[in-house]
Design an enzyme around this catalytic site. Sequence first.
Site, PDB file in Angstrom:
ATOM      1  N   GLY A 140      -0.817  18.984   5.182  1.00  0.00           N
ATOM      2  CA  GLY A 140       0.147  19.839   5.875  1.00  0.00           C
ATOM      3  C   GLY A 140       1.566  19.373   5.611  1.00  0.00           C
TER       4      GLY A 140
ATOM      5  N   PHE B  36       9.121   1.968   4.868  1.00  0.00           N
ATOM      6  CA  PHE B  36       9.534   3.343   4.519  1.00  0.00           C
ATOM      7  C   PHE B  36       9.073   4.358   5.560  1.00  0.00           C
ATOM      8  CE2 PHE B  36       9.197   1.603  -0.001  1.00  0.00           C
ATOM      9  CZ  PHE B  36      10.562   1.381  -0.096  1.00  0.00           C
TER      10      PHE B  36
ATOM     11  N   GLU C 104       5.526  11.268   0.593  1.00  0.00           N
ATOM     12  CA  GLU C 104       4.353  12.091   0.942  1.00  0.00           C
ATOM     13  C   GLU C 104       3.466  12.370  -0.278  1.00  0.00           C
ATOM     14  OE1 GLU C 104       4.556  14.942   4.009  1.00  0.00           O
ATOM     15  OE2 GLU C 104       6.198  13.923   5.014  1.00  0.00           O
ATOM     16  N   GLY C 105       3.304  11.327  -1.082  1.00  0.00           N
ATOM     17  CA  GLY C 105       2.486  11.430  -2.276  1.00  0.00           C
ATOM     18  C   GLY C 105       3.342  11.711  -3.489  1.00  0.00           C
TER      19      GLY C 105
ATOM     20  N   GLN D   1      25.261  20.089 -13.575  1.00  0.00           N
ATOM     21  CA  GLN D   1      25.725  20.395 -14.918  1.00  0.00           C
ATOM     22  C   GLN D   1      26.699  21.584 -14.924  1.00  0.00           C
ATOM     23  OE1 GLN D   1      24.817  18.217 -17.089  1.00  0.00           O
ATOM     24  NE2 GLN D   1      25.830  19.097 -18.884  1.00  0.00           N
TER      25      GLN D   1
ATOM     26  N   GLN E 147      26.552  32.701 -21.710  1.00  0.00           N
ATOM     27  CA  GLN E 147      25.091  32.715 -21.688  1.00  0.00           C
ATOM     28  C   GLN E 147      24.505  31.343 -21.329  1.00  0.00           C
ATOM     29  OE1 GLN E 147      22.856  33.514 -25.369  1.00  0.00           O
ATOM     30  NE2 GLN E 147      22.075  35.325 -24.323  1.00  0.00           N
TER      31      GLN E 147
ATOM     32  N   ALA F 203       0.834  -1.207   0.000  1.00  0.00           N
ATOM     33  CA  ALA F 203       0.000   0.000   0.000  1.00  0.00           C
ATOM     34  C   ALA F 203       0.863   1.249   0.000  1.00  0.00           C
ATOM     35  CB  ALA F 203      -0.934   0.006   1.209  1.00  0.00           C
TER      36      ALA F 203
END
Lengths: 385, 264
Positions: free
Chosen positions: A241, A156, A368-369, A341, A279, A130
């Site tokens: 939150g 986790f 957290e999603g 880089q 640049q 899950a």
Amino acid sequence: MNFALSEEYKILQKMVRDFAEKEIAPIVDRVESEENIPDELLAKMAELGLNTITIPEEYGGPGMDTISFALAIMEVARVSASVAVAMSVTNMVAEGIYRFGNEEQRRKYLPKLARGEYLAGAFALTEPGAGSDAGSIRTTAVKEGNEYVINGNKVFITNGLKAGIFMVAAVTDKEKGKKGISVILVERGTPGLTIGKKEKKMGQRGSDTVELVFDNCKVPITNLLGNEGDGFKIMLADLDGGRIGIGALACGVMRACVDEMVKYSKERVQFGQPIANFQAIQWMIADSVTELEAAELLVLRAAWLKDRFLKGEGGRFTKEASIAKLFATEAANRVAYRAVQVHGGYGYIEEFPVERFYRDIRVTTIYEGTSEIQRLVIARSILEG
Amino acid sequence: MKAVCFVKSVPDTETRVRLTGNRLDKSEIKYILNPYCEFAVEEAVRKKEAGIVDEVLVISMGPSRAQEAIRSALAIGADRGVHIEDDNLDGSDAIVTARVLVEAFKKEGGLDNYQILLFGLRAIDGDTWSVPSMIAELLGIPAVTNIVKLDINGNKAIAIRMVEGGEEVFEVELPCVFAARKGLNEPRYPSLPSIMKAKKKPITRYTISDLGIPSDAVGKVGSFTEVLEYTLPPQRQAGKKVEGEPEQVVEELIKFLREVANII
């Protein structure tokens, strides 16, 4: 509309910045190589109020708001994502107990988190089967007399090694699906709760991530947070939150990447001049600062909306928290890529901090999603509205 | 016994200083409580925590941002603030600043109320190092500057002052001005609860007319000194390397020091 930070926020921001630079930066390499945040550091953070930022004074917290929380996480993450995630999760757990707990639970647990008697809190939702589908958890809590008997595995789990208190999602009624899930508070050291394997991770190694095994773990029924069956709702509301915390963490890491990019590009000489003159490098810096500032604004807006919601002055902030988390974490991965880089070969070796930032930031689009879940939340709230 | 700290809002040390023509461009500057003033406030608050002092007052002169510096001092643990804010004050030099601060101090009861007057040794912006001694002079009391230790015993204080190559130990009668340097203490991190408490602590505001000071006695008009020009510090030049056999190198080096650098 006013984009300026108030006096109180500026004082807080400076304090946390000083704290992070003087107390965390000198030990950050050790935190990562030993894969451990020293207890003394967590205790100091608790003492300053950093572990329970939004908890009111009567429960031992400083009674600050979500904007303060976001600003504090940004400053800590600028130095250590590991420490910032530990702090974010502990705050989320404290807030879960405050928002959904009864008076007795608040009085029992919040002062311990605020004083540092509990060095951390842990949020135990994810299981091997899950992850994004959090509603499919299999851990069960069966009522027997005055106790819940918990059985199952969680994986986790951030702060599992340090936490004094765990918010555990478990099925109390199999028939009801998601509405049969409840949240139960489990104290560290409760017989039947074993802290299992510690994961070896790509980044954020200082923050511990462990497996939890519940084997006939018995806790009093008074440890139920909210009502039976409210668990899924509570966990998701608390995660809204938490997402602001992770968005803020991404902003902090991004800020650190930009700082390093700017510093290095002014020092590094190729073709007879600092590479900042080219640049190609300037555009990477410009894009990074643009994304950083956009992310900060989104995170602070979500924090502001949450504060209004909690005061009863505004509606839910779920969509905005997801937008902030999605954008900030995805942007931070792009910025960390550019930071490496700009450093060239030196960005790939441990002597330069961007190597760690690149690893540390990767997980933020997952925990957290995932970004995909954030998009799902955002799309749903728009299409269903 | 009561203590007063005179504090200043200054640009953050990380600020990039920019000049627009002959003026200081203040648009991007972030301001902080002068780090030396932090030592002063920390010391006063410690004296309060030790039961030696029962009130710590903070006084600052400056534009609205000075209030943030006062609030930072309140978050460290000072009790209340006084903020002198007036457009006429813009451009005031050290002696004008000292006079205005003295008037505000007198308005708060002056030496009848406050016996320990603490300052930062220097403000990291103007860096004149002079206001503490000027205020002592204006009030007719002693000053011990550059202190690394302060002990209060009844009506007397023992202060240790750093001098080149050693320390001077002073025993002085209070009231006295003390100017703090690095090493006096390690300022605390203001905790989140203290930051919240600081929000509720009172700050009194004075304009120069509240203090009975005419507008031509302050600002650029009232100052003895005038800023003619701002320039950035010169870029550091690369070092000169003298290479070759030892005898040759020594000779060349001495010649350089004597004829080019003019230091021997």
